[in-house]
Design an enzyme around this catalytic site. Structure first.
Site, short mmCIF file in Angstrom:
data_model
loop_
_atom_site.label_atom_id
_atom_site.label_comp_id
_atom_site.label_asym_id
_atom_site.label_seq_id
_atom_site.Cartn_x
_atom_site.Cartn_y
_atom_site.Cartn_z
N THR A 1 0.80 -1.22 0.00
CA THR A 1 0.00 0.00 0.00
C THR A 1 0.85 1.28 0.00
O THR A 1 0.31 2.38 0.11
CB THR A 1 -0.93 0.04 1.24
OG1 THR A 1 -0.11 -0.09 2.41
CG2 THR A 1 -1.94 -1.08 1.19
N THR B 1 4.23 1.22 1.66
CA THR B 1 5.10 1.14 2.84
C THR B 1 6.52 1.65 2.55
O THR B 1 7.07 2.44 3.32
CB THR B 1 5.21 -0.33 3.32
OG1 THR B 1 3.92 -0.93 3.22
CG2 THR B 1 5.72 -0.41 4.74
N THR B 2 7.09 1.19 1.45
CA THR B 2 8.47 1.55 1.10
C THR B 2 8.61 3.07 0.97
O THR B 2 9.56 3.67 1.48
CB THR B 2 8.85 0.89 -0.25
OG1 THR B 2 8.44 -0.48 -0.21
CG2 THR B 2 10.33 0.98 -0.52
N HIS C 1 3.30 -4.72 9.56
CA HIS C 1 2.11 -4.99 8.75
C HIS C 1 0.98 -5.55 9.61
O HIS C 1 -0.07 -5.93 9.11
CB HIS C 1 2.43 -6.02 7.65
CG HIS C 1 3.29 -5.48 6.54
ND1 HIS C 1 3.01 -4.29 5.90
CD2 HIS C 1 4.38 -5.98 5.93
CE1 HIS C 1 3.93 -4.08 4.96
NE2 HIS C 1 4.77 -5.09 4.97
N TYR D 1 -2.62 6.29 0.05
CA TYR D 1 -1.58 6.34 -0.99
C TYR D 1 -1.94 7.37 -2.06
O TYR D 1 -1.09 8.14 -2.51
CB TYR D 1 -1.45 4.94 -1.60
CG TYR D 1 -0.44 4.79 -2.71
CD1 TYR D 1 0.89 4.48 -2.43
CD2 TYR D 1 -0.82 4.94 -4.05
CE1 TYR D 1 1.81 4.32 -3.45
CE2 TYR D 1 0.10 4.79 -5.08
CZ TYR D 1 1.41 4.48 -4.78
OH TYR D 1 2.33 4.32 -5.79
N ARG E 1 7.71 -1.00 -8.65
CA ARG E 1 7.20 -1.53 -9.91
C ARG E 1 6.78 -0.37 -10.81
O ARG E 1 7.52 0.04 -11.69
CB ARG E 1 6.04 -2.51 -9.64
CG ARG E 1 5.64 -3.33 -10.87
CD ARG E 1 4.51 -4.28 -10.52
NE ARG E 1 3.30 -3.56 -10.11
CZ ARG E 1 2.33 -3.21 -10.94
NH1 ARG E 1 2.39 -3.51 -12.22
NH2 ARG E 1 1.27 -2.55 -10.49
N LYS E 2 5.58 0.21 -10.56
CA LYS E 2 5.12 1.33 -11.38
C LYS E 2 4.82 2.55 -10.52
O LYS E 2 5.02 3.68 -10.94
CB LYS E 2 3.83 0.94 -12.10
CG LYS E 2 3.98 0.05 -13.31
CD LYS E 2 2.63 -0.05 -14.01
CE LYS E 2 2.73 -0.83 -15.31
NZ LYS E 2 1.40 -1.01 -15.91
N GLY E 3 4.24 2.28 -9.35
CA GLY E 3 3.87 3.39 -8.47
C GLY E 3 2.78 4.27 -9.06
O GLY E 3 2.81 5.49 -8.92
P1 A3P Z 1 2.87 -0.95 -7.69
O1 A3P Z 1 3.07 -2.43 -7.62
O2 A3P Z 1 1.44 -0.59 -7.98
O3 A3P Z 1 3.81 -0.27 -8.59
P2 A3P Z 1 4.88 -1.51 -0.47
O4 A3P Z 1 5.99 -0.53 -0.37
O5 A3P Z 1 3.85 -1.35 0.62
O6 A3P Z 1 5.36 -2.89 -0.64
O7 A3P Z 1 4.07 -1.11 -1.79
C1 A3P Z 1 4.66 -1.26 -3.05
C2 A3P Z 1 3.95 -0.34 -4.02
O8 A3P Z 1 4.37 1.01 -3.80
C3 A3P Z 1 4.30 -0.69 -5.45
O9 A3P Z 1 3.15 -0.36 -6.22
C4 A3P Z 1 5.48 0.24 -5.69
O10 A3P Z 1 5.76 0.48 -7.04
C5 A3P Z 1 4.98 1.51 -5.00
N1 A3P Z 1 6.06 2.42 -4.66
C6 A3P Z 1 7.30 2.14 -4.20
N2 A3P Z 1 8.03 3.25 -4.03
C7 A3P Z 1 7.23 4.29 -4.37
C8 A3P Z 1 7.42 5.70 -4.42
N3 A3P Z 1 8.57 6.26 -4.09
N4 A3P Z 1 6.38 6.45 -4.84
C9 A3P Z 1 5.21 5.90 -5.20
N5 A3P Z 1 4.96 4.58 -5.18
C10 A3P Z 1 5.96 3.76 -4.77
#
Ligand code: A3P
Length: 325
Positions: A69, A71-72, A129, A222, A291-293
Site C-alpha cells: 500500500t 510502505t516503502t 504490517h 496512498y 514496480r510502477k507506483g
Molecule cells: P505498484 O506495484 O502498484 O507499482 P509496499 O511498499 O507497501 O510494498 O508497496 C509497493 C507499491 O508502492 C508498489 O506499487 C510500488 O511500485 C509503489 N512504490 C514504491 N516506491 C514508491 C514511491 N517512491 N512512490 C510511489 N509509489 C511507490
C-alpha cells in the site's frame, strides 16, 4: 537463553496448531487465522512472540500498513523527515542512497526473527504490517504514535500479485508453488490474503484514527500522498513532532525530501536496482518493491467482473463510515 527461546517457540507453535488453517494446495503458502486475520506460519509465530516480548518506547513512531500500500515510500519519506538534521540532502552519507528503505526502517515482525525484544534502530522509527488488534500491547500502552497508510483495494491486490511473482523468482521456498492468479484473487476477496481481510485491516486503523486515538494515529491514503506529496510531508513532519522551521521552509527542505523519495529517484538508485533484502531469511530483490507506483493500474490486470466484485466488498464494508476512494 537458547533453551527458553526453544520452549517459547514450541509454545507458540502449539497455539498455532489449534488455529483454523486456510485450505490450500500450496503448503508453503499455509496461513492461519488469528483474531480474525490470516497469517503465514512464521509471521504468526513471530507475532505471538512479539505480543509477549516486544517493548516499545514511548517515543517510537510506528509505520503501519497492509503489504503493497506504499510502505516503502512512507518509510523513505518519514526516515528523511526524522533524520534531516543528521544527513543534509546533498550529503552522500545519507543511508537512503545506499540502503533500501526497508533496511533504514525495520519491519518489526520480519526483522526480529532472532531477537523479538530488540530491533536495532538508531532512530525511533519502526514499521509493521500487523492489524491494529494484533499489535503488541506495549505499543498502545506506551501511547506510541502510529502512521497508517492504505491504498485503493484493487490496486493493492494487483501490486501484491506482481510482487508475489517477483518473490517466486527470487525466493527458493516459493519456487515450486505458483499460486494461480484466480486463487490469489479469491483469497483476497474472501479476506484470506496475508494480513487480510484487507478491508478490516484498514477499518480498524481508520476507527483508531477517528475515534479511539485521533491524536496518536495519522491515517493516510496512498492516492492522497501521491496527489499532494509536499502537503503530506509537512503534515507528517508535524505529526512526528518535527515540523519544518521557517528557515527550512525557505531552504525548500520538504521539497527536497519529496524529490529524493520520488518513485523515479528511489527506484533508479543502484541499491534499489540491484540489491537484495533479508539475504538470510526472506530473500527478495530490492527492485521488487518498485514496480510502477501508479494509481489505477488494476485496469491492466483485472476483468470488469473482478473489479466489480472488489468494489462491491469495498462499498459494503466502508459506505456506512463515509469512507471512500
Ligand atoms: P505498484 O506495484 O502498484 O507499482 P509496499 O511498499 O507497501 O510494498 O508497496 C509497493 C507499491 O508502492 C508498489 O506499487 C510500488 O511500485 C509503489 N512504490 C514504491 N516506491 C514508491 C514511491 N517512491 N512512490 C510511489 N509509489 C511507490
Amino acid at each position: 537463553s537458547e533453551n527458553s527461546e526453544k520452549m517459547m517457540s514450541m509454545k507458540f507453535e502449539e497455539i498455532i496448531s489449534t488455529l483454523t488453517k486456510r485450505e490450500t494446495l500450496y503448503p508453503c503458502r499455509d496461513h492461519y487465522q488469528y483474531k480474525g486475520f490470516w497469517f503465514p506460519f512464521r509471521y504468526l509465530r513471530q507475532t505471538l512472540s512479539m505480543q509477549e516480548n516486544f517493548k516499545a518506547q514511548p517515543s517510537d513512531i510506528f509505520l503501519c500498513s497492509y503489504p503493497k500500500t506504499g510502505t516503502t515510500w512512507l518509510k523513505a519519506l518519514t526516515f528523511s523527515i526524522i533524520t534531516r538534521d543528521r544527513f543534509s540532502d546533498d550529503d552522500s552519507t545519507n543511508p537512503l542512497l545506499t540502503k533500501q528503505p526497508h533496511e533504514c526502517v525495520p519491519t518489526v515482525e520480519v526483522d526480529s526473527f532472532t531477537n523479538p525484544t530488540l530491533v536495532e534502530t538508531e532512530f525511533p522509527l519502526l514499521a509493521t504490517h500487523l492489524p491494529y488488534t494484533c499489535l503488541p500491547p506495549s505499543i498502545l500502552e506506551s501511547d506510541c504514535k502510529i502512521i497508517y497508510i492504505c491504498r485503493e483495494p484493487k490496486d493493492t491486490f494487483v501490486s501484491w500479485w506482481h510482487y508475489m511473482q517477483k518473490v517466486k523468482e527470487s525466493a527458493d521456498a516459493f519456487k515450486a508453488e505458483v499460486v494461480p492468479f484466480e486463487q490469489e484473487f479469491k483469497w483476497f476477496c474472501e479476506g484470506k490474503s496475508s494480513c487480510g481481510p484487507y478491508w478490516n485491516h484498514v477499518l480498524d486503523y481508520w476507527i483508531a484514527s477517528s475515534v479511539d486515538r485521533p491524536e496518536r494515529v495519522f491515517f493516510l491514503k496512498y492516492e492522497d500522498l501521491k496527489s499532494n506529496t509536499l502537503c503530506y510531508v509537512k503534515k507528517l513532519a508535524e505529526f512526528m513532532g518535527k515540523p519544518f522551521s521557517t528557515e527550512e521552509e525557505n531552504q525548500g527542505v520538504a521539497e527536497k525530501i519529496v524529490a529524493r523519495c520520488h518513485f523515479e529517484s528511489l527506484s533508479n538508485l543502484e541499491v534499489n536496482k540491484s540489491g537484495w533484502i533479508h539475504p538470510n531469511t526472506f530473500r527478495v530483490k530490492n527492485s521488487a518493491f518498485f514496480r510502477k507506483g501508479e494509481i489505477g493500474d488494476w485496469k491492466n490486470l483485472l476483468t470488469e467482473d473482478m473489479a466489480k466484485s472488489v468494489d462491491h466488498i469495498t462499498h459494503e464494508k466502508f459506505q456506512s463510515l463515509g469512507f471512500t476512494w
